[in-house]
Design an enzyme around this catalytic site. Structure first.
Site, PDB file in Angstrom:
ATOM      1  CE  LYS A  91       2.411  -2.966  -6.681  1.00 44.35           C
ATOM      2  NZ  LYS A  91       3.791  -3.414  -6.542  1.00 44.35           N
TER       3      LYS A  91
HETATM    4  N1  PPE Z   1       6.989  -7.966  -8.458  1.00 43.58           N
HETATM    5  C1  PPE Z   1       7.033  -7.045  -7.455  1.00 43.58           C
HETATM    6  C2  PPE Z   1       7.556  -7.457  -6.129  1.00 43.58           C
HETATM    7  C3  PPE Z   1       6.578  -5.757  -7.697  1.00 43.58           C
HETATM    8  O1  PPE Z   1       6.602  -4.862  -6.711  1.00 43.58           O
HETATM    9  C4  PPE Z   1       6.099  -5.394  -8.989  1.00 43.58           C
HETATM   10  C5  PPE Z   1       5.629  -4.010  -9.266  1.00 43.58           C
HETATM   11  C6  PPE Z   1       6.088  -6.389  -9.990  1.00 43.58           C
HETATM   12  C7  PPE Z   1       6.527  -7.657  -9.679  1.00 43.58           C
HETATM   13  C8  PPE Z   1       5.558  -6.120 -11.375  1.00 43.58           C
HETATM   14  O2  PPE Z   1       4.152  -5.989 -11.376  1.00 43.58           O
HETATM   15  P1  PPE Z   1       3.389  -5.079 -12.449  1.00 43.58           P
HETATM   16  O3  PPE Z   1       3.718  -3.661 -12.124  1.00 43.58           O
HETATM   17  O4  PPE Z   1       1.963  -5.403 -12.246  1.00 43.58           O
HETATM   18  O5  PPE Z   1       3.899  -5.471 -13.777  1.00 43.58           O
HETATM   19  N2  PPE Z   1       6.224  -2.982  -8.498  1.00 43.58           N
HETATM   20  C9  PPE Z   1       5.617  -1.685  -8.399  1.00 43.58           C
HETATM   21  C10 PPE Z   1       6.247  -0.824  -7.317  1.00 43.58           C
HETATM   22  C11 PPE Z   1       7.599  -0.275  -7.583  1.00 43.58           C
HETATM   23  C12 PPE Z   1       8.020   0.774  -6.561  1.00 43.58           C
HETATM   24  O6  PPE Z   1       9.242   0.970  -6.384  1.00 43.58           O
HETATM   25  O7  PPE Z   1       7.169   1.429  -5.960  1.00 43.58           O
HETATM   26  C13 PPE Z   1       5.563  -0.983  -9.745  1.00 43.58           C
HETATM   27  O8  PPE Z   1       6.288  -1.346 -10.668  1.00 43.58           O
HETATM   28  O9  PPE Z   1       4.772  -0.068  -9.874  1.00 43.58           O
END
Ligand code: PPE
Length: 295
Positions: free
Chosen positions: A149
């Site tokens: 990430k």
């Molecule tokens: N895909 C991406 C590309 C992504 O950034 C997130 C989280 C997810 C899937 C979902 O992952 P999880 O949170 O572990 O379920 N995105 C983070 C950042 C958002 C932002 O705008 O900053 C979040 O949801 O915290």
């Protein structure tokens, strides 16, 4: 910041902070919810582990242990005396040499918390959102290593999001390099067809922690769920669709590229999973108590 509590207004960095220029920083997004027993952080252990995996992939040496970061997050929520918040740990490369090989620059760590309401709007959570398949594609898995990430990846996400919003949609969904559906700009995606849940396999997406939780809940509820690639037209003809993410939580999708999903309202399975999710993060489901860390 770097092991000390710093007042909000003093939490600053030098303008030549390496990560600010070149995008190599790894981070997490975590939520803390209000429960009857006080604030509780959702899946903290998993988020800290993913932060360290991201750092490992990108050869960044975090100057703290996983246990120290885990404890620091709980303490940061505690000292801010917030009941509910979003938590943003960031591991980044600090001031020092410029150029693409920052050999001796310090690796720095910050943890910030702030209240953050519904990511895609309150109405989005209840009524569903309208999304657009982006003209931008998710980076190839050998460029955007999807288990990490990383700050820099979100340049691509922002291109997609800006395009979707400029076209009047709420959010973007990106296809992968082979043309299959991958994920939203900051969310994983699920569809329901003929009672079966489907979500994209881990090949070209972030391994979402909310995604993993929903898969587990769905199985516990006796629902059939498959992790399988699908095309944009399968998304168009889905009976239900929803996004998952820490920020987005469980957000129903009611329209894709001008095509109504189902009857244009959150479907039965989506609503059921969403209700269980919101109950459990608030500590109301015994079975999932171990997913919470009380502050
Ligand atoms: N895909 C991406 C590309 C992504 O950034 C997130 C989280 C997810 C899937 C979902 O992952 P999880 O949170 O572990 O379920 N995105 C983070 C950042 C958002 C932002 O705008 O900053 C979040 O949801 O915290």
């Amino acid at each position: 910041m770097d092991g000390a509590f710093i007042d909000w207004d003093s939490a600053n960095v030098h303008v030549l902070t390496h990560s600010l220029h070149y995008g190599l920083g790894v981070f997490e997004g975590i939520r803390c919810y209000q429960t009857e027993r006080g604030p509780a952080v959702f899946k903290l252990r998993e988020h800290v582990a993913r932060l360290f995996s991201s750092a490992h992939i990108f050869l960044m040496k975090v100057p703290f242990t996983e246990e120290e970061i885990f404890e620091a997050i709980i303490k940061t929520v505690g000292v801010n005396r917030v009941k509910e918040c979003y938590i943003r740990p960031l591991v980044y490369i600090g001031y020092g040499a410029m150029g693409l090989y920052p050999k001796d620059n310090p690796v720095r760590v910050s943890i910030a918390v702030w209240p953050w309401g519904a990511y895609l709007g309150e109405e989005g959570l209840t009524k569903g959102i309208r999304i657009k398949v982006s003209s931008f594609i998710r980076g190839h898995v050998n460029s955007n290593l999807s288990r990490g990430k990383v700050s820099g990846y979100y340049v691509n996400s922002q291109l997609a999001k800006k395009e979707a919003i400029s076209c009047g949609y709420d959010e973007a969904i990106l296809l992968d390099t082979e043309g299959y559906v991958s994920e939203g700009s900051g969310e994983n995606v699920f569809i329901v067809r003929n009672g079966v849940l489907k979500t994209t396999p881990l090949t070209s997406i972030l391994e979402g922690i909310t995604r993993g939780s929903i898969i587990e809940i769905a199985r516990d509820e006796g629902l059939r769920i498959v992790e399988e690639r699908f095309t944009r037209d399968e998304l168009y003809i889905a009976d239900e669709a929803f996004f998952t993410g820490t920020a987005a939580e469980i957000t129903p999708i009611r329209e894709v590229d001008g095509r109504t999903i189902g009857d244009g309202r959150p479907g039965a399975i989506t609503s059921k999973l969403q209700a269980i999710f919101f109950d459990l993060v608030k500590g109301k489901v015994k079975k999932y108590q171990s997913w919470l860390t009380y502050v």
